[in-house]
Write a protein that holds these residues in place. Sequence first.
Motif, PDB file in Angstrom:
ATOM      1  N   PHE A 138       0.811  -1.234   0.000  1.00 54.64           N
ATOM      2  CA  PHE A 138       0.000   0.000   0.000  1.00 54.64           C
ATOM      3  C   PHE A 138       0.838   1.276   0.000  1.00 54.64           C
ATOM      4  O   PHE A 138       0.357   2.337   0.375  1.00 54.64           O
ATOM      5  CB  PHE A 138      -0.989   0.063   1.180  1.00 54.64           C
ATOM      6  N   GLY A 139       2.102   1.173  -0.394  1.00 54.45           N
ATOM      7  CA  GLY A 139       2.902   2.389  -0.462  1.00 54.45           C
ATOM      8  C   GLY A 139       4.353   2.148  -0.119  1.00 54.45           C
ATOM      9  O   GLY A 139       4.801   1.011   0.056  1.00 54.45           O
ATOM     10  N   ILE A 140       5.080   3.250  -0.021  1.00 56.23           N
ATOM     11  CA  ILE A 140       6.509   3.210   0.296  1.00 56.23           C
ATOM     12  C   ILE A 140       6.712   3.972   1.601  1.00 56.23           C
ATOM     13  O   ILE A 140       6.216   5.091   1.751  1.00 56.23           O
ATOM     14  CB  ILE A 140       7.330   3.869  -0.841  1.00 56.23           C
ATOM     15  N   PRO A 141       7.427   3.384   2.568  1.00 54.59           N
ATOM     16  CA  PRO A 141       7.638   4.100   3.834  1.00 54.59           C
ATOM     17  C   PRO A 141       8.523   5.336   3.650  1.00 54.59           C
ATOM     18  O   PRO A 141       9.122   5.524   2.582  1.00 54.59           O
ATOM     19  CB  PRO A 141       8.319   3.070   4.732  1.00 54.59           C
ATOM     20  N   SER A 142       8.604   6.141   4.680  1.00 59.87           N
ATOM     21  CA  SER A 142       9.402   7.371   4.622  1.00 59.87           C
ATOM     22  C   SER A 142      10.882   7.058   4.451  1.00 59.87           C
ATOM     23  O   SER A 142      11.344   5.960   4.759  1.00 59.87           O
ATOM     24  CB  SER A 142       9.205   8.182   5.905  1.00 59.87           C
ATOM     25  N   LYS A 143      11.645   8.064   3.977  1.00 57.18           N
ATOM     26  CA  LYS A 143      13.099   7.916   3.805  1.00 57.18           C
ATOM     27  C   LYS A 143      13.754   7.525   5.127  1.00 57.18           C
ATOM     28  O   LYS A 143      14.700   6.747   5.162  1.00 57.18           O
ATOM     29  CB  LYS A 143      13.701   9.235   3.313  1.00 57.18           C
ATOM     30  N   GLU A 144      13.231   8.101   6.216  1.00 58.66           N
ATOM     31  CA  GLU A 144      13.807   7.843   7.546  1.00 58.66           C
ATOM     32  C   GLU A 144      13.648   6.373   7.936  1.00 58.66           C
ATOM     33  O   GLU A 144      14.587   5.748   8.437  1.00 58.66           O
ATOM     34  CB  GLU A 144      13.139   8.740   8.607  1.00 58.66           C
ATOM     35  N   VAL A 145      12.462   5.829   7.705  1.00 58.62           N
ATOM     36  CA  VAL A 145      12.191   4.425   8.034  1.00 58.62           C
ATOM     37  C   VAL A 145      13.074   3.513   7.180  1.00 58.62           C
ATOM     38  O   VAL A 145      13.693   2.562   7.684  1.00 58.62           O
ATOM     39  CB  VAL A 145      10.690   4.082   7.850  1.00 58.62           C
ATOM     40  N   ILE A 146      13.159   3.802   5.889  1.00 61.06           N
ATOM     41  CA  ILE A 146      13.990   2.997   4.984  1.00 61.06           C
ATOM     42  C   ILE A 146      15.453   3.031   5.432  1.00 61.06           C
ATOM     43  O   ILE A 146      16.116   1.992   5.518  1.00 61.06           O
ATOM     44  CB  ILE A 146      13.834   3.482   3.520  1.00 61.06           C
TER      45      ILE A 146
END
Length: 359
Positions: A138-146
């Motif tokens: 359902f989407g792509i997590p934030s840059k921080e999470v990645i």
Amino acid sequence: MLNNEIAERLKIEYPIIQAPMAGGVTTSKLVAEVSNSGGLGMIGAGYLTPIQTREQIREIKQLTSNPFGINLFVPNEFNVTESEVKSASEVLNPIREQLNLSRKDDFEISRFNNAYETFNNQVKIVIEEKVPICSFTFGIPSKEVIAELKQHNIILIGTATTVREAIENEKSGMDMVVVQGSEAGGHRGTFMDGYQESLVGLMSLIPQVVDNVSIPVISAGGIMDARGLMASICLGAKGVQMGTAFLTCVESGAHKVHKEAILNANEDQTLLTRSFSGKWARGIKNKFILEMRKHEEFLPDYPVQNTLTQDIRKASAAQNNQDFMSLWSGQSPRLAKSQTVESLIKTIIAEAKKINSYI
């Protein structure tokens, strides 16, 4: 052909991933058996609380020493008014009465707003418990999470239903991408395009994605046997993710009525509906889907509709009544079998080797 970069990178024997089906299907036993049989078992953690997530990870570690992964739902913004929630609940009340459930007329919108907190807590648990592979739907997590997950050497797998979504997954830093054809059962991972635009068949989607990204591609949607695996590999995918094939396995936590419905269904009996959850999903046609068709356009988005229908789905399952259950299935139900995970994987590999010898 089967000992490729995906198998090597994920430290599995065969490039077969069990789809992370949320809602109780991916029991610890199912996940562990897939990993023990040479594939990659995946926890469908979309509806789990952080506590349940940690408990299941620890339980699986007791059942297998092989790698397994986890899938998280990326939270989405949604807009809903109290009047929309109320009118949707009013539409559902006659169905509640058929199931001897009490009517519901009041829902607080605030109860739908803890998805971000749950997701962030689950990410922390994945890191703390050292789960080696994490996929997203359902989407792509934030840059921080990645960045945080990558710091801990966790392999990240995105989900895409179009070439555009696959490119975005690669740009964000995903290590691999699952491409879901329109044949896939349950909810698909569409997050950029409308559901109509994202209904690309898998055999068309794989080569187009492969030509536009450099990360390994995993194919999903209607794959049930060695023919689907080898066709995917011939088109450029490095592995497959299979849902319905594992759902009817002995170790799956799917309700017996759900398993039976798939085992007795034909290819023309699945269709797309948003009546159960507010997101388009493919399942076997039943009374609920047909009765709700005329209201479908006006129902609130996920996760609101999903919460509104929870009591109906639960009661229907408790009564062994398939009329009001979400019977998610891909478009190849005729190929489904009731068997053990070990038997399914052994058969796929034996047949794949035969096909390979003809190529």
